[in-house]
Design an enzyme around this catalytic site. Structure first.
Site, PDB file in Angstrom:
ATOM      1  N   TYR A  66      34.345  56.673  34.522  1.00 32.36           N
ATOM      2  CA  TYR A  66      35.052  56.286  35.752  1.00 32.36           C
ATOM      3  C   TYR A  66      34.429  56.918  36.986  1.00 32.36           C
ATOM      4  O   TYR A  66      34.368  56.301  38.051  1.00 32.36           O
ATOM      5  CB  TYR A  66      36.545  56.626  35.660  1.00 32.36           C
ATOM      6  N   GLN A 101      42.684  41.621  40.374  1.00 31.99           N
ATOM      7  CA  GLN A 101      42.515  42.370  39.127  1.00 31.99           C
ATOM      8  C   GLN A 101      41.425  43.419  39.289  1.00 31.99           C
ATOM      9  O   GLN A 101      41.146  44.170  38.375  1.00 31.99           O
ATOM     10  CB  GLN A 101      42.111  41.413  38.006  1.00 31.99           C
ATOM     11  N   HIS A 123      45.610  45.933  38.778  1.00 34.79           N
ATOM     12  CA  HIS A 123      45.032  46.820  37.759  1.00 34.79           C
ATOM     13  C   HIS A 123      44.730  48.213  38.298  1.00 34.79           C
ATOM     14  O   HIS A 123      44.019  48.979  37.655  1.00 34.79           O
ATOM     15  CB  HIS A 123      43.769  46.191  37.168  1.00 34.79           C
ATOM     16  N   PRO A 218      31.722  29.761  39.506  1.00 37.72           N
ATOM     17  CA  PRO A 218      30.502  29.033  39.137  1.00 37.72           C
ATOM     18  C   PRO A 218      30.570  28.447  37.731  1.00 37.72           C
ATOM     19  O   PRO A 218      29.826  27.524  37.413  1.00 37.72           O
ATOM     20  CB  PRO A 218      29.383  30.080  39.242  1.00 37.72           C
TER      21      PRO A 218
HETATM   22  N1  APR Z   1      31.553  34.234  42.436  1.00 39.32           N
HETATM   23  C1  APR Z   1      32.672  33.835  41.785  1.00 39.32           C
HETATM   24  N2  APR Z   1      32.861  33.996  40.482  1.00 39.32           N
HETATM   25  C2  APR Z   1      31.881  34.592  39.774  1.00 39.32           C
HETATM   26  C3  APR Z   1      30.687  35.044  40.381  1.00 39.32           C
HETATM   27  C4  APR Z   1      30.542  34.838  41.790  1.00 39.32           C
HETATM   28  N3  APR Z   1      29.457  35.237  42.442  1.00 39.32           N
HETATM   29  N4  APR Z   1      29.926  35.614  39.418  1.00 39.32           N
HETATM   30  C5  APR Z   1      30.610  35.523  38.269  1.00 39.32           C
HETATM   31  N5  APR Z   1      31.799  34.900  38.473  1.00 39.32           N
HETATM   32  C6  APR Z   1      32.883  34.619  37.534  1.00 39.32           C
HETATM   33  C7  APR Z   1      32.467  34.418  36.099  1.00 39.32           C
HETATM   34  O1  APR Z   1      32.135  33.053  35.858  1.00 39.32           O
HETATM   35  C8  APR Z   1      33.746  34.822  35.344  1.00 39.32           C
HETATM   36  O2  APR Z   1      34.618  33.718  35.188  1.00 39.32           O
HETATM   37  O3  APR Z   1      33.710  35.767  37.528  1.00 39.32           O
HETATM   38  C9  APR Z   1      34.415  35.831  36.287  1.00 39.32           C
HETATM   39  C10 APR Z   1      34.372  37.267  35.805  1.00 39.32           C
HETATM   40  O4  APR Z   1      35.129  37.357  34.630  1.00 39.32           O
HETATM   41  P1  APR Z   1      35.474  38.760  33.936  1.00 39.32           P
HETATM   42  O5  APR Z   1      34.227  39.596  33.828  1.00 39.32           O
HETATM   43  O6  APR Z   1      36.259  38.454  32.721  1.00 39.32           O
HETATM   44  O7  APR Z   1      36.345  39.475  35.053  1.00 39.32           O
HETATM   45  P2  APR Z   1      37.887  39.313  35.394  1.00 39.32           P
HETATM   46  O8  APR Z   1      38.349  37.913  35.204  1.00 39.32           O
HETATM   47  O9  APR Z   1      38.084  39.955  36.697  1.00 39.32           O
HETATM   48  O10 APR Z   1      38.522  40.205  34.275  1.00 39.32           O
HETATM   49  C11 APR Z   1      39.888  40.450  34.340  1.00 39.32           C
HETATM   50  O11 APR Z   1      39.846  41.781  32.392  1.00 39.32           O
HETATM   51  O12 APR Z   1      38.694  43.225  31.126  1.00 39.32           O
HETATM   52  C12 APR Z   1      39.748  43.099  31.994  1.00 39.32           C
HETATM   53  O13 APR Z   1      40.775  44.727  33.324  1.00 39.32           O
HETATM   54  C13 APR Z   1      39.612  43.939  33.232  1.00 39.32           C
HETATM   55  O14 APR Z   1      40.261  43.390  35.486  1.00 39.32           O
HETATM   56  C14 APR Z   1      39.551  42.953  34.366  1.00 39.32           C
HETATM   57  C15 APR Z   1      40.226  41.761  33.748  1.00 39.32           C
END
Ligand code: APR
Length: 250
Positions: A66, A101, A123, A218
């Site tokens: 962290y 999140q 979160h 995307p």
């Molecule tokens: N612009 C918009 N979206 C994007 C971009 C971008 N430049 N680059 C990637 N993405 C999208 C991906 O296609 C994907 O759908 O962002 C998303 C990221 O997904 P995750 O990595 O799963 O992140 P998130 O949805 O925020 O995860 C939610 O899951 O693991 C837990 O606590 C953690 O807060 C997190 C939560």
């Protein structure tokens, strides 16, 4: 819905609820949750670091991870997607609600939640730590002054003030988000894979309340089939396409 009607719908909406995920911070150089596992950390799964069990087993290891993420986030800056959401809040005022999140604090640093609307960090926030005895929350010192594990003013060990796998979301923030999404004319879901509940249920709350869902990502997600309109763009470009012209009209 096409881009034109999505823009028009956003323009006339009185209540807009936004949910953001890691994709919104991609252009700030913050790796998405899973991509963050590089270098020394590549041999750990996020679940093995961001959980109460991991912390109980090895608090120094979890804090080291962290502290590194905290340093990276402080070195990063909000990007145009964060700034465009501040402008949308300026336009909608109390009709604007942003649930994120992300734990990077970049929405708050851009100014979200200070222009008449509300920001809920569902979160938690990497820059905050929580006294393990009293539950009080304190900002972490500057990374250069940070000794691990950090202690509260009362001398108790503190843990990261983030929601770990298997933990509940902050109740008040979640309830406020659910209410805002249920009442929203438009839910804007940006840069999240939307697989983690209950955050992923927020778009459904809007649909059940009679509102529409617009997605910016995307890649297709589980929410795409529920969305009235899905914009296959990055967060900053998608928000620019949806908002810029009509914001300039005012
Ligand atoms: N612009 C918009 N979206 C994007 C971009 C971008 N430049 N680059 C990637 N993405 C999208 C991906 O296609 C994907 O759908 O962002 C998303 C990221 O997904 P995750 O990595 O799963 O992140 P998130 O949805 O925020 O995860 C939610 O899951 O693991 C837990 O606590 C953690 O807060 C997190 C939560």
């Amino acid at each position: 819905m096409d881009l034109r009607s999505a823009r028009a719908a956003l323009q006339i909406a009185r209540r807009v609820a936004v949910l953001t995920g890691a994709g919104v911070s991609a252009a700030s150089g913050i790796p998405t949750f899973r991509d963050a596992q590089s270098g020394h950390w590549a041999r750990f799964r996020p679940e093995d670091l961001a959980s109460p069990e991991a912390y109980a087993a090895d608090p120094e290891l979890v804090w080291a991870w962290y502290a590194g993420r905290y340093r990276d986030v402080l070195a990063a800056q909000p990007n145009p997607a964060h700034h465009l959401l501040v402008r949308l809040e300026q336009q909608k005022g109390a009709g604007f609600f942003l649930a994120t999140q992300n734990v990077d604090g970049l929405h708050a640093r851009a100014g979200s939640g200070t222009r008449g609307g509300r920001l809920a960090e569902l979160h938690g926030n990497l820059a905050l730590a929580r006294d393990e005895v009293t539950g009080e929350v304190f900002p972490l010192p500057d990374p250069a002054q940070l000794s691990l594990p950090p202690l509260s003013p009362a001398g108790h060990r503190m843990r990261p003030n983030v929601v770990w796998f298997g933990e509940y979301l902050p109740e008040e923030a979640l309830r406020a988000a659910q209410q805002a999404f249920a009442q929203a004319d438009i839910a804007l879901i940006i840069g999240t894979s939307a697989v983690v509940y209950p955050a992923a249920g927020l778009a459904r709350d809007t649909l059940l309340g009679g509102g529409k869902v617009i997605e910016i990502n995307p890649e297709p997600t589980d929410l795409t089939r529920l969305a009235s309109f899905s914009l296959r763009e990055t967060a900053e470009r998608g928000l620019d396409l949806l908002l810029t012209e009509h914001l300039n009209e005012h």
